[in-house]
Design a protein around this motif. Structure first.
Motif, PDB file in Angstrom:
ATOM      1  N   ALA A  20      -9.244  16.748 -12.594  1.00  0.00           N
ATOM      2  CA  ALA A  20      -9.300  18.107 -12.058  1.00  0.00           C
ATOM      3  C   ALA A  20      -7.968  18.503 -11.415  1.00  0.00           C
ATOM      4  O   ALA A  20      -7.514  19.650 -11.531  1.00  0.00           O
ATOM      5  N   MET A  21      -7.324  17.535 -10.746  1.00  0.00           N
ATOM      6  CA  MET A  21      -6.028  17.808 -10.135  1.00  0.00           C
ATOM      7  C   MET A  21      -4.964  18.091 -11.200  1.00  0.00           C
ATOM      8  O   MET A  21      -4.154  19.020 -11.063  1.00  0.00           O
TER       9      MET A  21
ATOM     10  N   ALA B 169      -1.190   6.342 -13.505  1.00  0.00           N
ATOM     11  CA  ALA B 169      -0.223   6.373 -14.610  1.00  0.00           C
ATOM     12  C   ALA B 169      -0.748   7.122 -15.823  1.00  0.00           C
ATOM     13  O   ALA B 169       0.027   7.454 -16.732  1.00  0.00           O
ATOM     14  N   CYS B 170      -2.036   7.413 -15.873  1.00  0.00           N
ATOM     15  CA  CYS B 170      -2.608   8.150 -17.001  1.00  0.00           C
ATOM     16  C   CYS B 170      -2.413   9.661 -16.874  1.00  0.00           C
ATOM     17  O   CYS B 170      -2.733  10.403 -17.818  1.00  0.00           O
ATOM     18  N   ASP B 171      -1.914  10.126 -15.723  1.00  0.00           N
ATOM     19  CA  ASP B 171      -1.817  11.572 -15.489  1.00  0.00           C
ATOM     20  C   ASP B 171      -0.990  12.277 -16.560  1.00  0.00           C
ATOM     21  O   ASP B 171      -1.387  13.326 -17.086  1.00  0.00           O
ATOM     22  N   LEU B 172       0.180  11.720 -16.873  1.00  0.00           N
ATOM     23  CA  LEU B 172       1.059  12.371 -17.844  1.00  0.00           C
ATOM     24  C   LEU B 172       0.411  12.432 -19.218  1.00  0.00           C
ATOM     25  O   LEU B 172       0.526  13.443 -19.928  1.00  0.00           O
TER      26      LEU B 172
ATOM     27  N   ALA C 207       3.907   7.449 -27.213  1.00  0.00           N
ATOM     28  CA  ALA C 207       3.094   7.019 -26.073  1.00  0.00           C
ATOM     29  C   ALA C 207       3.692   7.637 -24.811  1.00  0.00           C
ATOM     30  O   ALA C 207       4.882   7.989 -24.778  1.00  0.00           O
ATOM     31  N   ALA C 208       2.867   7.768 -23.761  1.00  0.00           N
ATOM     32  CA  ALA C 208       3.338   8.407 -22.534  1.00  0.00           C
ATOM     33  C   ALA C 208       2.602   7.828 -21.340  1.00  0.00           C
ATOM     34  O   ALA C 208       1.423   7.466 -21.432  1.00  0.00           O
ATOM     35  N   PHE C 209       3.309   7.745 -20.218  1.00  0.00           N
ATOM     36  CA  PHE C 209       2.672   7.347 -18.962  1.00  0.00           C
ATOM     37  C   PHE C 209       3.483   7.889 -17.795  1.00  0.00           C
ATOM     38  O   PHE C 209       4.692   8.120 -17.906  1.00  0.00           O
ATOM     39  N   GLY C 210       2.823   8.080 -16.657  1.00  0.00           N
ATOM     40  CA  GLY C 210       3.471   8.582 -15.452  1.00  0.00           C
ATOM     41  C   GLY C 210       2.458   9.273 -14.557  1.00  0.00           C
ATOM     42  O   GLY C 210       1.428   9.780 -15.029  1.00  0.00           O
ATOM     43  N   GLU C 211       2.743   9.305 -13.271  1.00  0.00           N
ATOM     44  CA  GLU C 211       1.871   9.968 -12.301  1.00  0.00           C
ATOM     45  C   GLU C 211       2.377  11.379 -12.030  1.00  0.00           C
ATOM     46  O   GLU C 211       3.588  11.612 -11.957  1.00  0.00           O
ATOM     47  N   ILE C 212       1.455  12.323 -11.877  1.00  0.00           N
ATOM     48  CA  ILE C 212       1.807  13.720 -11.628  1.00  0.00           C
ATOM     49  C   ILE C 212       1.432  14.087 -10.192  1.00  0.00           C
ATOM     50  O   ILE C 212       0.306  13.834  -9.750  1.00  0.00           O
ATOM     51  N   GLY C 213       2.374  14.702  -9.471  1.00  0.00           N
ATOM     52  CA  GLY C 213       2.131  15.178  -8.117  1.00  0.00           C
ATOM     53  C   GLY C 213       1.682  16.627  -8.114  1.00  0.00           C
ATOM     54  O   GLY C 213       1.746  17.335  -9.130  1.00  0.00           O
ATOM     55  N   LEU C 214       1.246  17.098  -6.959  1.00  0.00           N
ATOM     56  CA  LEU C 214       0.725  18.457  -6.851  1.00  0.00           C
ATOM     57  C   LEU C 214       1.801  19.515  -7.030  1.00  0.00           C
ATOM     58  O   LEU C 214       1.489  20.678  -7.340  1.00  0.00           O
TER      59      LEU C 214
END
Length: 466
Positions: A341-342, A374-377, A397-404
């Motif tokens: 949701a974020m 890490a699944c955010d991206l 492939a892709a990985f990374g955290e997303i901030g607000l």
């Protein structure tokens, strides 16, 4: 309200104990303030308090323990003989450990523990398998189907824990399997099997056997509709290791996940395949999970996750469709609902995607569940791909955290994720820009650092690097 002896409500030497969590009160309560269970209080007698020197009399004298570095510490553990299972327990089974295995009916709990008991019996000596749910003939039929024949594997059909303890003392096995803890009882306890009081006493008795005799004891536990282990929460604190079986019974594989481990990591998982010969570890989980992927469709992307010491490639799919503007549906499977949701909110507010009136479905394919940031991206990329109906390259492939604020943050295990993706033919990788200086790329990989969600959307729509 249960019957209470006259004058016992506030009398001396009288206590009321919650049979679910053990909370004690001087008076009867309808609802436990600790675990919120209703009608769980029963009257108990408080032990007589002693004073002076009497309360300091010891049953046995303490012995000082001189901590020295242990040589060949790996020999203290018993290896099952299957690397995936040995890794799950932190490098093998520790003698004297108490292990609780929970799962839905038909998940394969009894099959797995029968296989482990047979393996331990062949390698280290006698093993005792106790069942209060199945007859001896049923257990023998399953053992024959699985090809388990061992003269050191003993089977006992019994529902009283006193008999089980006596048999364990007689044959002195290296491991004991009890199937299940909800069906055993103490003979002198009037409550029915499966009640919180009976479960607590049974686990307490088995724990004494494990710690006192150095036996490895396995307990099978049933789970409730909500996915939690049936019985008081106290038993999870008493045992050393808690394992959960996950997976749909309609599929031939199961995920064995560690929820607690006093002797190893609590982030380990093992992928097991259920067949005619029982449960066998999947040798290449990433290839197994991606075997039916259709990369020519929009809304699908692969992301490398790390579960304990196991890097794993999973496919994340997203579907964005037109829906009811007033109340669009948002369904998530295998991921944390709140994090998804974020990510959707960030895509709309920072990326300009009008998702508030769209129905969004996000799923981790294969029944795997992960809550890694890490699944955010990958989630954002799959949603954007479905929204624009633009298929992504099949080797991406892709990985990374997303901030607000829309930034893409670095995550741990970058090198292991990159190596896992490269080993399975994914030569294009989107990762946080902050990780570019920390990973060794090599000549085979094409790596692009992403700094923000806006940069990701620009790369997707303009086909730059994606």
């Amino acid at each position: 309200m249960p019957s209470i002896e006259k004058g016992a409500k506030m009398g001396k030497g009288i206590l009321f104990s919650c049979q679910n969590c053990g909370y004690e009160s001087p008076k009867w309560l309808g609802r436990c303030p600790s675990c919120s269970e209703w009608n769980s209080f029963q009257q108990i007698k408080e032990e007589k308090q002693t004073s002076g020197a009497e309360q300091f009399k010891l049953k046995s004298a303490s012995v000082p323990l001189n901590f020295q570095p242990l040589e060949h510490s790996s020999e203290q553990r018993l290896l099952i003989g299957r690397p995936e299972l040995d890794r799950l327990f932190g490098g093998g089974l520790v003698p004297g450990s108490l292990i609780l295995l929970g799962g839905e009916p038909g998940a394969g709990k009894s099959t797995l523990l029968l296989q482990i008991a047979s393996q331990l019996a062949e390698e280290f000596g006698k093993a005792l398998y106790v069942s209060a749910e199945e007859s001896l003939s049923q257990i023998k039929l399953r053992a024959e189907r699985l090809g388990l024949v061992s003269s050191e594997l003993f089977i006992l059909q019994e529902d009283e824990i006193e008999t089980v303890l006596a048999e364990a003392e007689r044959i002195k096995p290296v491991a004991v399997v009890i199937d299940s803890v909800q069906t055993l009882k103490r003979a002198n306890n009037p409550s029915f099997p499966g009640s919180p009081a009976q479960i607590r006493e049974v686990v307490q008795a088995v724990m004494g056997l494990a710690k006192g005799r150095g036996m490895i004891c396995f307990l099978v536990g049933h789970i409730t509709k909500s996915g939690l282990l049936a019985g008081p929460k106290l038993i999870e604190h008493m045992v050393d290791v808690v394992l959960y079986f996950e997976g749909d019974r309609r599929f031939p594989y199961r995920v064995l996940r560690v929820a607690k481990n006093r002797f190893g990591s609590t982030q380990e998982i093992a992928l097991l395949s259920l067949g005619e010969k029982g449960l066998t570890p999947v040798q290449n989980p990433s290839a197994f999970l991606l075997s039916e992927r259709r990369p020519d469709q929009s809304g699908t992307v692969v992301t490398p996750i790390v579960e304990g010491s196991l890097p794993l490639l999973v496919e994340i799919q997203a579907l964005v469709t037109a829906g009811n503007p007033g109340n669009p549906r948002r369904l998530v499977s295998g991921l944390d609902n709140q994090r998804v949701a974020m990510v959707l909110a960030v895509l709309e507010r920072r990326g300009g995607l009008p998702l508030s009136s769209r129905e969004v479905y996000v799923s981790v394919i294969g029944g795997i569940r992960t809550e890694e940031p890490a699944c955010d991206l990958a989630v954002a990329l799959a949603v954007a791909s479905s929204f624009y109906d633009l298929p992504l390259p099949q080797n991406l492939a892709a990985f990374g955290e997303i901030g607000l604020t829309g930034e893409v943050r670095r995550v741990g295990g970058g090198q292991r994720r990159l190596e896992e993706a490269k080993n399975h033919g994914f030569h294009q990788l989107l990762l946080p820009k902050g990780l570019l200086e920390e990973v060794e790329v090599g000549t085979e990989m094409r790596v692009q650092g992403i700094d923000s969600i806006q940069e990701m959307l620009a790369s997707l729509t303009k086909k730059e690097g994606v």
